[in-house]
Design a protein around this motif. Structure first.
Motif, PDB file in Angstrom:
ATOM      1  N   ARG A 180      -2.602  -7.005  13.618  1.00 47.76           N
ATOM      2  CA  ARG A 180      -3.975  -6.819  14.081  1.00 47.76           C
ATOM      3  C   ARG A 180      -4.941  -7.719  13.330  1.00 47.76           C
ATOM      4  N   LEU A 223      -7.411   1.450   8.737  1.00 50.86           N
ATOM      5  CA  LEU A 223      -5.984   1.801   8.743  1.00 50.86           C
ATOM      6  C   LEU A 223      -5.606   2.533   7.450  1.00 50.86           C
ATOM      7  N   ILE A 224      -6.161   2.051   6.339  1.00 49.32           N
ATOM      8  CA  ILE A 224      -5.854   2.677   5.043  1.00 49.32           C
ATOM      9  C   ILE A 224      -6.428   4.092   5.006  1.00 49.32           C
ATOM     10  N   ARG A 250      -7.015   5.967   7.578  1.00 51.54           N
ATOM     11  CA  ARG A 250      -6.224   6.785   8.507  1.00 51.54           C
ATOM     12  C   ARG A 250      -4.980   7.328   7.804  1.00 51.54           C
ATOM     13  N   ALA A 251      -4.340   6.447   7.023  1.00 56.34           N
ATOM     14  CA  ALA A 251      -3.135   6.884   6.296  1.00 56.34           C
ATOM     15  C   ALA A 251      -3.482   7.929   5.253  1.00 56.34           C
ATOM     16  N   GLU A 280       1.564  -3.597  11.165  1.00 63.69           N
ATOM     17  CA  GLU A 280       0.387  -3.459  12.041  1.00 63.69           C
ATOM     18  C   GLU A 280      -0.825  -4.163  11.423  1.00 63.69           C
ATOM     19  N   ILE A 281      -0.988  -3.980  10.112  1.00 64.07           N
ATOM     20  CA  ILE A 281      -2.161  -4.571   9.448  1.00 64.07           C
ATOM     21  C   ILE A 281      -2.151  -6.096   9.605  1.00 64.07           C
ATOM     22  N   GLU A 314       3.112   0.428   9.602  1.00 64.33           N
ATOM     23  CA  GLU A 314       1.674   0.182   9.412  1.00 64.33           C
ATOM     24  C   GLU A 314       1.411  -1.102   8.617  1.00 64.33           C
ATOM     25  N   GLU A 351       0.411   4.221   0.472  1.00 65.96           N
ATOM     26  CA  GLU A 351       0.195   5.275   1.480  1.00 65.96           C
ATOM     27  C   GLU A 351       0.441   4.803   2.908  1.00 65.96           C
ATOM     28  N   LEU A 352       0.741   3.511   3.089  1.00 63.66           N
ATOM     29  CA  LEU A 352       1.006   2.984   4.444  1.00 63.66           C
ATOM     30  C   LEU A 352       2.512   2.901   4.692  1.00 63.66           C
ATOM     31  N   PHE A 402       0.878  -1.166   0.000  1.00 60.24           N
ATOM     32  CA  PHE A 402       0.000   0.000   0.000  1.00 60.24           C
ATOM     33  C   PHE A 402       0.921   1.222   0.000  1.00 60.24           C
TER      34      PHE A 402
END
Lengths: 240, 533
Positions: A118, B18-19, B21-22, A114-115, A111, A106-107, A104
């Motif tokens: 979680r 989460l996406i 949020r980013a 984290e994905i 993160e 933008e992550l 991704f």
């Protein structure tokens, strides 16, 4: 293409139930058989490296086991049931790193971990993410975006994502690629520990050190057939 | 294994949060960039639509041969307006095929890598994919609807805006129905089979057209009445209101059906559909059709033994080119085009006119440029291949140019001979025609040599660097310069088509030569070297 029947069996578990079992498996693509028939049985805590020349079917075997490719013939079972990558059990219990990965954009690195953490409901996931960042020496790039990473760093993120989560079976395709020697050695020690704790490993590799340090056996794919040999013999085959 | 799933505890974590949020973390500048990107693309689509409107009107004007004397074709029984319902049926077939090719349910590669393998309920992921698929179907169908309405408007001269409004409603509803049906097909994994049926359906449609043509030729009253009623009905509001109500009912039924079944679509299908969509969007964003139309490995695999004997005595670079042409089935496109042109000219009233012939030549020139460039591209762009073949880059470029000239000359000659045989054009001065076809072929070759070396475009820097309208126009002109080069060399040929008795003015030969010069220089260089050696 003539295919010799070749039975590769590894029955070291006392109980009859295998974690992963392939029966009379023929792999390849429509109109092009690559390898088989193979019979493969892996019990809990075993580590098998898949080795062979380029084009011998190593990655194809992994992709077939994962259900990304349909087998030409034969069956694959995980925990006694046909492999189905859509099933919740399979997604919970099988950790996979088989591609160079997409991200991704933008992550951040943290993160991405984290994905996964979680998504698998890991308790205290923040600490686990930090632990993986420490292990793969990614702390300095934790807040960077994937587009800002080198190819080696991207590979480390993929491995961290594979290993952060619990799994009964871990499938890796050439994990040693693009890693520096020190990280490789750390990774091999970790894979060995993982196996000792009961996780089964199936790893495509060209690195004899990985076979020696982390795995017990090697499945040599050669001339359309598979042969199970010891890790040391496999390492010697790679060094020949 | 699904049997075990009931006992598995599933976490409630939603990766979408989460996406999001980013995405929210982006600063004003990044958000504005994102907005302006979208704005520019919407604006570009509107401008393209405006140009398309003019182009379609020009095309219809030419096909009808307004004010130009032309021969009567004894086999022509249709009018263009009578054929417009056929165009509608074909559009629906091909839209359905496109939707099946694109999934239509898909997840992009990052979600396929990071989200899909997580042990979470994937309802949110699949629900989002379904909404995107429906939006895609609606937009694609609405786009086809706009094009079709422009065509109809051009043919009928005028029609009620209320009819156009209802027609658009029908197109949007048809898009939803087709998407839902495609979802049902995808969830059953039957895309390949349905694609085969649709290919056969197109053949059946052609057979029906041939039968109708025969009956019309025989003055069958029932068929005459049916064709006339169908042609009139498309301009009646009652037709579209009725169609809209039927489609609305189908929409509800198909949505209910796809909603029942869409969660069963497997990860493998979602992933591969995502790859297909990514390829198509990439091609559209790059304005480069080659990636999206590249033949699949499976298609090439089915033809793996074709052409072996034919190329056995050819030089190595020629082998590469001929095998790419045969095994990639790249020759199908110009052949189908030529067959279509001949069929339209023979069976549709008014099309057999010199203005139509001009359009046919122009379209063939563009098609050849794109088609040939796909064949010769590896010889011009892959330096490793050059090394492996043991030939210099110059030598390979010359082979590619010669291939392009011969291939284009064959296609242009076939079109010229066909139109000449039908009496659409006068082939009185064979030397002139020969020279004009040769120059047109050189132009197509020059265009395809340029297009084959087209690299990935960074539109942001290209358009961002253009500070005024002139600079933007220069960038856009540069993008189509290869096609302009090919089309401009047709000047003498088009002059012969329109005024076969007149002598072609020398500036037209000169312009044509200038644009063909690149291919000519490469070829002459080759021959002079061969004669020296």
């Amino acid at each position: 293409m003539y295919l010799a029947t070749n039975v590769v069996t590894m029955q070291t578990g006392q109980d009859a139930k295998y974690q992963l079992e392939a029966k009379e498996l023929v792999i390849g693509y429509p109109q092009r058989t690559i390898c088989g028939p193979l019979n493969l049985q892996l019990s809990r805590g075993h580590g098998v490296g898949i080795i062979g020349a380029n084009g011998s079917g190593k990655s194809t075997l992994i992709r077939t086991i994962l259900g990304h490719l349909a087998p030409i013939q034969g069956e694959i079972e995980f925990l006694g049931l046909p492999v189905n990558e859509d099933s919740m059990t399979f997604r919970q219990e099988v950790a996979v790193q088989v591609t160079d990965g997409t991200f991704f954009e933008e992550l951040t690195v943290a993160e991405h971990l984290e994905i996964v953490a979680r998504g698998h409901s890991l308790p205290s996931w923040e600490q686990k993410v930090q632990a993986e960042l420490d292990f793969f020496e990614l702390q300095e790039v934790a807040s960077l975006l994937p587009g800002e990473l080198s190819s080696g760093q991207r590979r480390k993120v993929l491995l961290a994502a594979t290993l952060i989560r619990p799994a009964q079976l871990v499938l890796l395709d050439e994990p040693e690629q693009r890693l520096d020697l020190r990280i490789r050695q750390k990774l091999y020690r970790r894979l060995a520990t993982l196996r000792q704790s009961g996780t089964t490993l199936l790893v495509v590799t060209h690195d004899p050190q990985l076979l020696r340090h982390s795995l017990e056996h090697a499945l040599l794919l050669d001339e359309d057939q598979g042969e199970m040999i010891s890790a040391e013999s496999g390492a010697q085959w790679l060094e020949r | 294994m699904n049997a075990n799933d009931a006992a598995v505890q599933v976490p409630e974590f939603d990766p979408q949060q989460l996406i999001l949020r980013a995405k929210r973390r982006r600063n004003f500048s990044e958000r504005f960039d994102s907005f302006s990107d979208a704005y520019v693309w919407v604006l570009a689509a509107l401008v393209a639509l405006a140009y398309l409107f003019s182009a379609i009107f020009g095309l219809i004007f030419a096909l009808l041969g307004q004010g130009v004397p032309h021969p009567h074709m004894p086999l022509a029984v249709w009018s263009l307006q009578e054929l417009s319902p056929v165009l509608l049926v074909l559009a629906i077939f091909y839209l359905f095929r496109l939707l099946l090719h694109l999934g239509p349910l898909a997840v992009d590669s990052s979600k396929a890598e990071w989200w899909l393998p997580l042990p979470l309920r994937s309802n949110a992921l699949r629900g989002r994919a379904l909404r995107q698929a429906l939006l895609l179907g609606m937009l694609a169908s609405a786009f086809i609807g706009i094009i079709w309405l422009i065509v109809l408007y051009g043919l009928a001269g005028a029609f009620d805006p209320l009819v156009a409004g209802w027609a658009m409603v029908c197109f949007v509803l048809a898009g939803i129905v087709l998407t839902n049906l495609a979802v049902v097909v995808q969830s059953n994994g039957k895309q390949d089979q349905v694609q085969r049926w649709l290919r056969r359906a197109v053949l059946v449609l052609i057979v029906v057209l041939v039968v109708f043509w025969g009956l019309l030729k025989a003055q069958n009253q029932w068929v005459l009445g049916a064709v006339e009623s169908a042609s009139d009905a498309i301009l009646q509001i009652s037709t579209w209101v009725g169609g809209g109500l039927i489609l609305f009912a189908l929409c509800i039924i198909s949505f209910w059906w796809s909603h029942l079944i869409y969660r069963t679509i497997g990860a493998r299908a979602l992933r591969s559909s995502g790859e297909n969509q990514q390829l198509l969007w990439g091609s559209l964003m790059q304005a480069d059709y080659r990636a999206a139309t590249a033949p699949s490995t499976a298609l090439i695999g089915r033809r793996r033994s074709q052409g072996r004997r034919l190329v056995s005595h050819l030089p190595v670079a020629w082998r590469v080119l001929v095998l790419r042409l045969i095994r990639g089935a790249r020759w199908h496109l110009p052949v189908r085009y030529l067959v279509l042109v001949m069929a339209l000219t023979m069976t549709v009233e008014q099309i057999a006119n010199p203005l139509s012939a001009v359009v046919f030549y122009l379209l063939l020139s563009v098609l050849l440029t794109l088609n040939v460039s796909a064949v010769i591209s590896p010889l011009l762009t892959q330096s490793q291949l050059t090394q492996h073949l043991g030939q210099s880059t110059a030598k390979l470029r010359q082979t590619a140019a010669l291939f392009a000239v011969l291939y284009s000359a064959l296609a242009l000659t076939l079109l010229t001979a066909g139109l000449g045989a039908l009496g659409v054009i006068e082939l009185s001065n064979s030397w002139m025609w020969g020279a004009a076809v040769l120059l047109g072929s050189l132009g197509s070759a020059a265009g395809s040599l340029g297009y084959a070396q087209r690299k990935e475009r960074d539109w942001e820097s290209l358009l961002g660097g253009a500070t005024n309208d002139m600079a933007i126009a220069a960038v856009l002109f540069n993008e189509v310069s290869t096609l302009v080069r090919a089309v401009a060399t047709l000047a003498p040929l088009l002059s012969l088509v329109l005024s076969p008795q007149r002598i072609i003015a020398w500036p037209l030969w000169l312009i044509s030569l200038i644009f063909a010069f690149r291919a000519l220089r490469i070829l002459v260089g080759e021959f002079s070297k061969q004669s020296r050696s």
